[in-house]
Design a protein around this motif. Sequence first.
Motif, PDB file in Angstrom:
ATOM      1  N   ALA A 119      94.190-124.494  -2.074  1.00  0.00           N
ATOM      2  CA  ALA A 119      94.565-124.371  -3.331  1.00  0.00           C
ATOM      3  C   ALA A 119      94.129-122.795  -3.801  1.00  0.00           C
ATOM      4  O   ALA A 119      93.095-122.633  -4.268  1.00  0.00           O
ATOM      5  N   TYR A 143      90.255-122.740  -4.484  1.00  0.00           N
ATOM      6  CA  TYR A 143      89.661-123.708  -5.579  1.00  0.00           C
ATOM      7  C   TYR A 143      90.158-125.145  -5.114  1.00  0.00           C
ATOM      8  O   TYR A 143      89.871-126.016  -6.336  1.00  0.00           O
ATOM      9  N   TRP A 144      90.091-125.655  -4.159  1.00  0.00           N
ATOM     10  CA  TRP A 144      90.174-126.902  -3.733  1.00  0.00           C
ATOM     11  C   TRP A 144      89.312-127.889  -4.291  1.00  0.00           C
ATOM     12  O   TRP A 144      89.475-128.905  -4.767  1.00  0.00           O
ATOM     13  N   LEU A 147      89.060-128.052  -8.140  1.00  0.00           N
ATOM     14  CA  LEU A 147      90.153-128.982  -8.477  1.00  0.00           C
ATOM     15  C   LEU A 147      89.901-130.464  -8.254  1.00  0.00           C
ATOM     16  O   LEU A 147      90.072-131.157  -9.245  1.00  0.00           O
ATOM     17  N   LYS A 148      89.541-130.828  -7.129  1.00  0.00           N
ATOM     18  CA  LYS A 148      89.173-132.149  -6.734  1.00  0.00           C
ATOM     19  C   LYS A 148      88.074-132.842  -7.491  1.00  0.00           C
ATOM     20  O   LYS A 148      88.185-133.884  -7.902  1.00  0.00           O
ATOM     21  N   VAL A 151      88.315-130.787 -12.012  1.00  0.00           N
ATOM     22  CA  VAL A 151      89.478-130.481 -12.670  1.00  0.00           C
ATOM     23  C   VAL A 151      90.579-131.818 -12.951  1.00  0.00           C
ATOM     24  O   VAL A 151      90.390-132.339 -13.919  1.00  0.00           O
TER      25      VAL A 151
END
Length: 232
Positions: A119, A143-144, A147-148, A151
């Motif tokens: 990401a 930003y993986w 995010l996981k 977020v």
Amino acid sequence: MKYLIALILGLLTGAALAAIGIVYNPVAKTPGLSPLAVSDQSLMQLNYSAVASSSIAYTNNGESAATPHPQRILQLWEEPIRRTDVMMTPLTTASGEFAGLGIKFMSDSEASRLIEGKALVDSNWYVVLPGQGTFFIEQSENYWGFLKEVVLPAHWSSADSWKGVWNGNVTDGPGALGTGRVHGGHGVFSGVNSEVVESLSAKAYSSRLGPVAMQGSLMIDVPVSSEITANR
């Protein structure tokens, strides 16, 4: 009608399985130890608040969770830049003292591949340290992991928020070891070409407001020959 219902259920099931496959994909890994953590060079640390409302100024297309401010700041709604965020923020030393100002430009990367755990955001920093000089940072950020682990849980929560402790490096290149590039500008940074790793430390996130309690840090590999004040 029963065939239509079966088709809709099949599509929804497929979409759900695809989403689960992306989120829990074993191939997608969160970045580990920063290569600068084992560097023999001196490291200069610059910290900042990653909460948009704590910055001096923040702007985007006006449609994301982070609200542009101050009130009359221009929004980036034109098509070429509508996927870009810009932030001006104070930078502090490892001991909490004011060090200077940083302006960060962030744009969604077309190289993102969620199925591969990528990401990506292309970002640049322009840093001004009074009495020392200026330098420029170019990097790709992933930003993986954020995010996981932050977020998505916030969006899935009945409270529309996440609280906990999450720490991670977000720099993902363009350096061969996953570091960003530092280009010296003026002052003691003139002629400097070095590496940087940016990391985030989150404690609270809102699906409506974005980061609520989150700090960012720039760890810069400082050449021994320079006169830059460093924190090791």
